[in-house]
Design an enzyme around this catalytic site. Sequence first.
Site, PDB file in Angstrom:
ATOM      1  N   TYR A 122      26.335  36.947   6.178  1.00 27.50           N
ATOM      2  CA  TYR A 122      25.130  37.331   5.425  1.00 27.50           C
ATOM      3  C   TYR A 122      24.318  38.455   6.076  1.00 27.50           C
ATOM      4  O   TYR A 122      23.267  38.815   5.565  1.00 27.50           O
ATOM      5  CB  TYR A 122      24.244  36.101   5.178  1.00 27.50           C
ATOM      6  CG  TYR A 122      24.855  35.157   4.163  1.00 27.50           C
ATOM      7  CD1 TYR A 122      25.064  35.569   2.847  1.00 27.50           C
ATOM      8  CD2 TYR A 122      25.243  33.872   4.517  1.00 27.50           C
ATOM      9  CE1 TYR A 122      25.644  34.722   1.920  1.00 27.50           C
ATOM     10  CE2 TYR A 122      25.822  33.011   3.594  1.00 27.50           C
ATOM     11  CZ  TYR A 122      26.023  33.440   2.290  1.00 27.50           C
ATOM     12  OH  TYR A 122      26.601  32.605   1.373  1.00 27.50           O
ATOM     13  N   ASP A 218      13.526  36.803   9.009  1.00 31.50           N
ATOM     14  CA  ASP A 218      13.443  38.057   9.768  1.00 31.50           C
ATOM     15  C   ASP A 218      14.437  39.103   9.254  1.00 31.50           C
ATOM     16  O   ASP A 218      14.830  40.014   9.977  1.00 31.50           O
ATOM     17  CB  ASP A 218      13.680  37.779  11.267  1.00 31.50           C
ATOM     18  CG  ASP A 218      15.046  37.160  11.536  1.00 31.50           C
ATOM     19  OD1 ASP A 218      15.786  36.878  10.572  1.00 31.50           O
ATOM     20  OD2 ASP A 218      15.375  36.963  12.728  1.00 31.50           O
ATOM     21  N   ARG A 249      29.485  36.505  -6.062  1.00 29.18           N
ATOM     22  CA  ARG A 249      28.360  35.586  -5.886  1.00 29.18           C
ATOM     23  C   ARG A 249      27.282  36.421  -5.204  1.00 29.18           C
ATOM     24  O   ARG A 249      27.495  36.952  -4.117  1.00 29.18           O
ATOM     25  CB  ARG A 249      28.787  34.400  -5.024  1.00 29.18           C
ATOM     26  CG  ARG A 249      27.693  33.344  -4.755  1.00 29.18           C
ATOM     27  CD  ARG A 249      26.959  33.629  -3.475  1.00 29.18           C
ATOM     28  NE  ARG A 249      26.143  32.497  -3.024  1.00 29.18           N
ATOM     29  CZ  ARG A 249      25.236  32.600  -2.043  1.00 29.18           C
ATOM     30  NH1 ARG A 249      25.012  33.744  -1.435  1.00 29.18           N
ATOM     31  NH2 ARG A 249      24.541  31.544  -1.676  1.00 29.18           N
ATOM     32  N   ASP A 251      23.821  36.948  -3.367  1.00 23.07           N
ATOM     33  CA  ASP A 251      22.933  36.183  -2.498  1.00 23.07           C
ATOM     34  C   ASP A 251      21.473  36.466  -2.856  1.00 23.07           C
ATOM     35  O   ASP A 251      21.106  37.593  -3.194  1.00 23.07           O
ATOM     36  CB  ASP A 251      23.205  36.638  -1.052  1.00 23.07           C
ATOM     37  CG  ASP A 251      22.483  35.803  -0.020  1.00 23.07           C
ATOM     38  OD1 ASP A 251      22.709  34.592   0.020  1.00 23.07           O
ATOM     39  OD2 ASP A 251      21.685  36.373   0.751  1.00 23.07           O
ATOM     40  N   HIS A 255      14.986  37.088  -4.649  1.00 20.71           N
ATOM     41  CA  HIS A 255      14.274  37.974  -3.729  1.00 20.71           C
ATOM     42  C   HIS A 255      14.481  39.450  -4.028  1.00 20.71           C
ATOM     43  O   HIS A 255      14.190  40.315  -3.202  1.00 20.71           O
ATOM     44  CB  HIS A 255      14.679  37.630  -2.285  1.00 20.71           C
ATOM     45  CG  HIS A 255      14.392  36.193  -1.959  1.00 20.71           C
ATOM     46  ND1 HIS A 255      13.129  35.764  -1.615  1.00 20.71           N
ATOM     47  CD2 HIS A 255      15.172  35.090  -2.016  1.00 20.71           C
ATOM     48  CE1 HIS A 255      13.161  34.440  -1.428  1.00 20.71           C
ATOM     49  NE2 HIS A 255      14.375  34.013  -1.672  1.00 20.71           N
ATOM     50  N   GLU A 279      22.526  33.336  -6.507  1.00 24.47           N
ATOM     51  CA  GLU A 279      21.969  32.168  -5.811  1.00 24.47           C
ATOM     52  C   GLU A 279      20.450  32.213  -5.911  1.00 24.47           C
ATOM     53  O   GLU A 279      19.805  33.090  -5.350  1.00 24.47           O
ATOM     54  CB  GLU A 279      22.385  32.180  -4.334  1.00 24.47           C
ATOM     55  CG  GLU A 279      21.763  31.039  -3.544  1.00 24.47           C
ATOM     56  CD  GLU A 279      20.878  31.488  -2.385  1.00 24.47           C
ATOM     57  OE1 GLU A 279      20.361  30.622  -1.677  1.00 24.47           O
ATOM     58  OE2 GLU A 279      20.677  32.697  -2.200  1.00 24.47           O
ATOM     59  N   HIS A 349      26.881  25.252   1.686  1.00 24.58           N
ATOM     60  CA  HIS A 349      26.582  25.579   3.084  1.00 24.58           C
ATOM     61  C   HIS A 349      25.091  25.616   3.391  1.00 24.58           C
ATOM     62  O   HIS A 349      24.721  25.882   4.525  1.00 24.58           O
ATOM     63  CB  HIS A 349      27.217  26.926   3.423  1.00 24.58           C
ATOM     64  CG  HIS A 349      26.659  28.059   2.604  1.00 24.58           C
ATOM     65  ND1 HIS A 349      26.722  28.087   1.223  1.00 24.58           N
ATOM     66  CD2 HIS A 349      25.996  29.176   2.965  1.00 24.58           C
ATOM     67  CE1 HIS A 349      26.119  29.179   0.783  1.00 24.58           C
ATOM     68  NE2 HIS A 349      25.675  29.863   1.806  1.00 24.58           N
ATOM     69  N   ASP A 350      24.238  25.418   2.374  1.00 24.83           N
ATOM     70  CA  ASP A 350      22.792  25.435   2.603  1.00 24.83           C
ATOM     71  C   ASP A 350      22.151  24.059   2.444  1.00 24.83           C
ATOM     72  O   ASP A 350      20.928  23.948   2.376  1.00 24.83           O
ATOM     73  CB  ASP A 350      22.121  26.439   1.657  1.00 24.83           C
ATOM     74  CG  ASP A 350      22.470  27.881   2.012  1.00 24.83           C
ATOM     75  OD1 ASP A 350      22.679  28.170   3.210  1.00 24.83           O
ATOM     76  OD2 ASP A 350      22.539  28.720   1.088  1.00 24.83           O
ATOM     77  N   ASP A 392      22.558  22.962   7.877  1.00 26.42           N
ATOM     78  CA  ASP A 392      23.100  24.119   8.585  1.00 26.42           C
ATOM     79  C   ASP A 392      22.748  24.041  10.071  1.00 26.42           C
ATOM     80  O   ASP A 392      21.574  23.878  10.393  1.00 26.42           O
ATOM     81  CB  ASP A 392      22.482  25.348   7.888  1.00 26.42           C
ATOM     82  CG  ASP A 392      22.619  26.635   8.662  1.00 26.42           C
ATOM     83  OD1 ASP A 392      23.404  26.700   9.599  1.00 26.42           O
ATOM     84  OD2 ASP A 392      21.902  27.583   8.270  1.00 26.42           O
ATOM     85  N   ARG A 396      28.743  23.200   8.277  1.00 25.19           N
ATOM     86  CA  ARG A 396      29.707  24.311   8.302  1.00 25.19           C
ATOM     87  C   ARG A 396      30.744  24.110   9.403  1.00 25.19           C
ATOM     88  O   ARG A 396      31.221  25.068   9.998  1.00 25.19           O
ATOM     89  CB  ARG A 396      28.954  25.632   8.509  1.00 25.19           C
ATOM     90  CG  ARG A 396      27.884  25.885   7.450  1.00 25.19           C
ATOM     91  CD  ARG A 396      27.038  27.094   7.786  1.00 25.19           C
ATOM     92  NE  ARG A 396      25.968  27.278   6.803  1.00 25.19           N
ATOM     93  CZ  ARG A 396      25.150  28.321   6.804  1.00 25.19           C
ATOM     94  NH1 ARG A 396      25.273  29.273   7.722  1.00 25.19           N
ATOM     95  NH2 ARG A 396      24.197  28.418   5.891  1.00 25.19           N
TER      96      ARG A 396
END
Length: 702
Positions: A122, A218, A249, A251, A255, A279, A349-350, A392, A396
């Site tokens: 990511y 960040d 997909r 991400d 946002h 997502e 995974h989240d 997480d 994973r």
Amino acid sequence: MKGSTMIIRVASISFLFFFLLSSPKIVQADVTNKVNYSQDVIYQIVTDRFSDGNPANNPSGAIFSQTCSDLHKYCGGDWQGIINKMNDGYLTELGITAIWISQPVENVHALHPSGYTSYHGYWARDYKKTNPYYGSFADFDRLIQTAHSKGIKIIMDFTPNHSSPALETNPSYAENGAIYNNGVRLGTYSNDPNTLFHHNGGTDFSSYEDSIYRNLYDLADYNLNNNVMDQYLKESIKLWLDEGIDGIRVDAVKHMSEGWQTSLMSDIYTHKPVFTFGEWFLGAGEVDPQNHQFANESGMSLLDFRFGQTIRSVLKDRSSNWYDFHAMIESTENDYNEVIDQVTFIDNHDMSRFTVDQSKRQTDLALAVMLTSRGVPTIYYGTEQYLTGGNDPENRKPMKTFDRSTNSYQLIKKLASLRQTNPALGYGETTERWINADVYIYERTFGNHVVLTAVNSSSKNYSINSLNTSLPQGNYADELQQRLDGHSISVQANGSVNAFQLRPNSVSVWQVTKPISSPLIGHVGPMMGKSGNTVTISGEGFGDKKGSVLFGSSSSEVVSWSNTKIEVKVPNVTAGYVDLSVVSATNKKSPVYSKFEVLTGDQVSVRFAVNSATTNAGTNLYIVGNVSELGNWDPNKAIGPMFNQVIYKYPTWYYDISVPAGKKVEYKYIKKDQNGNVVWQSGNNRSYTTPNSGTDTVRTDW
Ligand code: NOJ
Ligand code: NOJ
Ligand code: CA
Ligand code: CA
């Protein structure tokens, strides 16, 4: 000698015949249909954690954990590992027909100050290069070729929202968000003369606007209203489309502005249309109208967090029951224009893994419900091995075993194949047939195809009386062959099912398929596009001979035609939603499909801003204009509410909008109060010519 060879030959031929007749039909998924995943099952892989097929490409030094004891570091998994698991039959026999891999692009190599690495993919560094720890372009090509030869599609993760961790004041933090275009540095975060990035601090998630224009944690947030970034990201995704990927997909879609993302989707659908889902994270119980609006208007689908969170609350946390689940099924059907395109899951995974020790049966019940429900089901790698783990990075962990005999492996195999052979699962409507807090019996139907599923998630037996079904008269064995303690049923001519006992913690699946002889549309993909774009219509009963496809009353150019799949070019019709229908060669007409949106033309993202627009509390600014993308002068379809906190501040308002490229548009701003009362900007209509490509800002006074 000769004679005995003969006998053996004859024997083996008849054995082959017997085998062909008795083994269940294996129907390979259609990998050429990249826009329709309703009959597919996706397998989500964290590439670094699945299988290390080539130790030679593993990183060295502080970012690598040889034994994967540090779950924040690279563990060696790569594309060769995925290729191996297709070739040795693990993934193919599982029956999954698509694999979602980690973002394949080069990521930062630096160790994050907190000890993290970019094993998850990511934190992009160069979108035109591969992540060398996953493989080279040659490896990627082999991944695609191997997958396609086995009827499997490849979906890539893509992060156009941000590059990597960075701090405004500290250029030596990680890699300072540096971003490269095929090796040429475009910029860095803390020294950014060309404003490739936003410099508005981190988001507190307090509003949609705040989430878009400030940094997510960040992560150096892109300024997508910048021509360099806009062009670079759109070029990059085309590179991967040309590499042969079959799906995307996206991400963190919450946002980025919907406007920029719509322009991205229009670009993708004009270049090489592939199924794309975003997502937009929703917590347990969260329902967000912005999420529905995005799924309905941006041109992409979403991961179905409402489905995922609800099934978890019913079967994992036990804080909801089947009434809540059914309520979610009914309301999502209304909230999403095309609910069968939303991508369902039970974990990812989240969030913590679905399985906790001793709860394998709950995992199996959840998988069975997901695989028989509407939406595109996704299996998170290792769920079929009952991997456990909290949040997480515990969720994973690397694959430990590749055991094909687990109950869930066999269950997925069975139901993935049923999704291919019975289109009721991919395209059908859902009807509740029997319900209480512990039991849910639901039916999916598409034409004459029917699948009836019964789940009892309690430890009690239930007598099922007065159950009705669309299954025709007859006896039906459990398709799962009692793998989850299912039952067989007898259906009377009037559709009533003879009373039976539903065992504790069980799932039964009963089904019938019967050809449909008149055109019936199951799916249209993409659901948005300009004239000339290719659109694929899936369903049944189209006939083997070419008929026609109407957009309103205009017929379209047919590119290919079969009984179950038609490809056409969008004709030159008025932009906006249009009624689409299929007419067979024998002149039978399908019911109308009314969810396709024709765009005015190629799209660009433009920031519209207006100064000095003062309002009373509760009143918002919108923009409306003379093209479909600006609402065709209809105040109810005006775009907004506009923003006024981050990029510009009240009384200046702004909004990023996808509009037709290279076109003179007329528009006005309006003020709308809570009751829908509208005040128009005075004077003549404003006019503005949009750029042919790239982005722009047009800022005027109220
Ligand atoms: C959502 C992804 O799924 C998550 O794993 C990632 O850390 C963030 N977006 C940021 O890219
Ligand atoms: C029988 C009804 O026919 C059915 O619709 C209902 O779901 C169940 N009872 C449970 O209340
Ligand atoms: Ca490796
Ligand atoms: Ca952003």
